[in-house]
Design an enzyme around this catalytic site. Structure first.
Site, short mmCIF file in Angstrom:
data_model
loop_
_atom_site.label_atom_id
_atom_site.label_comp_id
_atom_site.label_asym_id
_atom_site.label_seq_id
_atom_site.Cartn_x
_atom_site.Cartn_y
_atom_site.Cartn_z
CE LYS A 246 2.25 26.77 16.44
NZ LYS A 246 1.22 25.91 16.26
CB SER B 193 -23.04 13.15 -13.56
OG SER B 193 -23.34 13.29 -14.71
CD GLN C 122 -23.33 9.83 -12.93
OE1 GLN C 122 -24.33 9.81 -13.99
NE2 GLN C 122 -24.11 10.28 -11.83
CG ASN D 243 -22.37 3.95 -22.73
OD1 ASN D 243 -23.12 4.76 -22.05
ND2 ASN D 243 -22.67 2.73 -23.11
CB THR E 155 18.67 6.15 8.01
OG1 THR E 155 19.62 6.08 9.07
CG2 THR E 155 19.56 6.77 6.79
CG HIS E 156 15.93 3.74 10.99
ND1 HIS E 156 15.10 2.83 10.59
CD2 HIS E 156 17.12 3.58 10.40
CE1 HIS E 156 15.56 2.02 10.08
NE2 HIS E 156 16.75 2.22 9.82
CB SER F 90 -1.17 30.36 15.89
OG SER F 90 -2.20 29.94 17.25
CD GLU G 257 0.84 21.84 9.11
OE1 GLU G 257 -0.31 22.52 9.09
OE2 GLU G 257 1.85 22.21 9.67
#
Length: 444
Positions: free
Chosen positions: A263, A7, A302, A96, A141-142, A257, A270
């Protein structure tokens, strides 16, 4: 199996916490005369040398020997001061409790940084809200135009979520402030080690009272906080499209882009939205791992280190990016104003009739009739003639013209939490007061 079992590739992020815990544990062993003063000095100096190697990127990992950060640090310590002394460091101590302590010490520092950047984000939100308080925009809304609101009111709705996340973070931090070091593998330490000293020396508020308890909460908090950042990102992505044009994301947080030169992509937002999904997946994965484990430590745990480290870092990075996006965001007030349409005041028409004694259920129906009449005539509801309005309801009068004013509409919503200027200023002051009190409480 060696490669499958290791690990160190991800828990090396805990190297400072691991060394800090080992130095404290060595001091406690000295109190029990299980180490001499000379041995303690050698161990501390050796561990400090190991830490310096990590800091400077000079630590040499031995893949077939160094299973995890604990064995790597102890192996290197033995090379520096000899195994006969280094070997005493593990007296009565289990990996531990070691990993549980390391994760808490590391996470404590990470969560403190998160709290700082969240307060900075709240400050930016209130600063922008004051700056743009006169900007009125369509509320949705919506995803349909609903009622006019202040841009600041919209922004502070997201700030309120972040403030709630900060409050929850404080609860997570309090529960994290308990030291598990000294509990051994399961049943406790057999040498009577001073756990209160261990907790104090590591900066914990108290010892953890049960040797079988574990950490499990940070990723759940991270998941909810990232959900809130993702929703803010989604709104800004939509509002920055050419179809809306309400805001413009600064070039520093956008990309072009590879094919289409016209663009401008809001990649920063994002990526926050995408990383939110990753953090949520990590939280779900951790819960699925934990849910069927028998009591105490199992090797499955782990797998909690990597998502913890990545999750906290992802939250911090996302908050910093959002901070920059909001700080540099350009608000197109004229575009927002031009997007306001009279039909968004249909509820105000209903409210107008309520003030004349008509029950709201009836006024709602009447306002709907006004909307249908406007559609029939091919005009906005503000352009329906008084004669047509009186035909729908005799209670309409010349003063109905005063209803069709977007500024007056938002100013009528002047209660707590409303979108009037007074209400928005109260929201700003509330968040600013919270930030100030939060800072003051940390200085006491």
């Amino acid at each position: 199996m060696v490669e499958f079992n290791e690990s160190l590739s991800f828990d090396k992020a805990l190297y400072k916490a691991d060394i800090q815990g080992s130095i404290t544990f060595a001091k406690a062993l000295r109190q029990l005369n299980l180490l001499s003063e000379i041995e303690l000095t050698q161990i501390i100096q050796g561990l400090e040398s190991v830490e310096k190697e990590w800091d400077e990127g000079n630590f040499v990992i031995k893949p077939k020997i160094d299973e995890d950060i604990h064995t790597a640090n102890e192996r290197r310590l033995a090379e520096l001061i000899g195994s006969s002394i280094a070997g005493k460091l593990h007296t009565g101590r289990s990996r531990n409790e070691q990993i549980a302590t390391d994760m808490r010490v590391w996470a404590r520092g990470g969560l403190k940084k998160l709290a700082v950047v969240m307060k900075e984000l709240l400050y930016i939100c209130t600063t922008r809200a004051r700056l743009d308080i006169d900007v009125v925009m369509p509320g949705y809304t919506h995803m349909q135009r609903a009622q006019p609101i202040r841009f600041s009111h919209w922004l502070l709705s997201h700030a309120t979520f972040i403030m709630g996340d900060l409050e929850r973070l404080e609860g997570v931090k309090r529960r994290l402030e308990l030291c598990p070091l000294g509990v051994g593998a399961l049943a406790g330490n057999p040498f009577g080690i001073d756990r209160d000293f261990l907790a104090r020396d590591l900066g914990f508020s108290a010892v953890h009272q049960n040797s079988l308890a574990a950490v499990a909460e940070i990723l759940q908090w991270s998941s909810l906080m990232m959900a809130h950042l993702s929703r803010l990102s989604e709104d800004l992505i939509i509002y920055s499209t050419a179809e809306f044009g309400f805001v413009c994301v600064d070039d520093r947080y956008s990309t072009g882009s590879s094919l289409m030169p016209q663009k401008k992509n809001p990649d920063s937002l994002e990526l926050i939205r995408g990383k939110a999904g990753r953090v949520m997946g990590q939280a779900s994965g951790a819960l699925l791992t934990i849910k069927s484990l028998p009591t105490a430590y199992n090797k499955d745990l782990q797998e909690s280190v990597e998502p913890l480290v990545d999750g906290v870092k992802t939250c911090f990075d996302s908050l910093r990016i959002m901070l920059g996006v909001l700080h540099t965001l350009k608000v197109n007030a004229s575009r927002m104003k031009s997007a306001l349409t009279a039909d968004m005041l249909a509820t105000d028409v209903a409210d107008y009739l309520v003030m004349k004694g008509v029950p709201f259920r009836e006024t709602h129906h009447i306002a709907g009739s006004v909307v249908r009449k406007a559609e029939e005539l091919g005009v906005s509801i503000a352009e329906v003639g008084l004669a047509d309005l009186k035909h729908i309801s005799p209670l309409f009068d010349d003063d109905i013209a005063q209803v069709f004013d977007f500024e007056k509409s938002v100013e009528r919503r002047s209660l707590q939490g409303g979108t009037s200027k007074m209400s928005v200023l109260a929201q700003i002051i509330s968040i600013e007061t919270y930030i100030a009190e939060h800072i003051m409480s940390k200085q006491r």
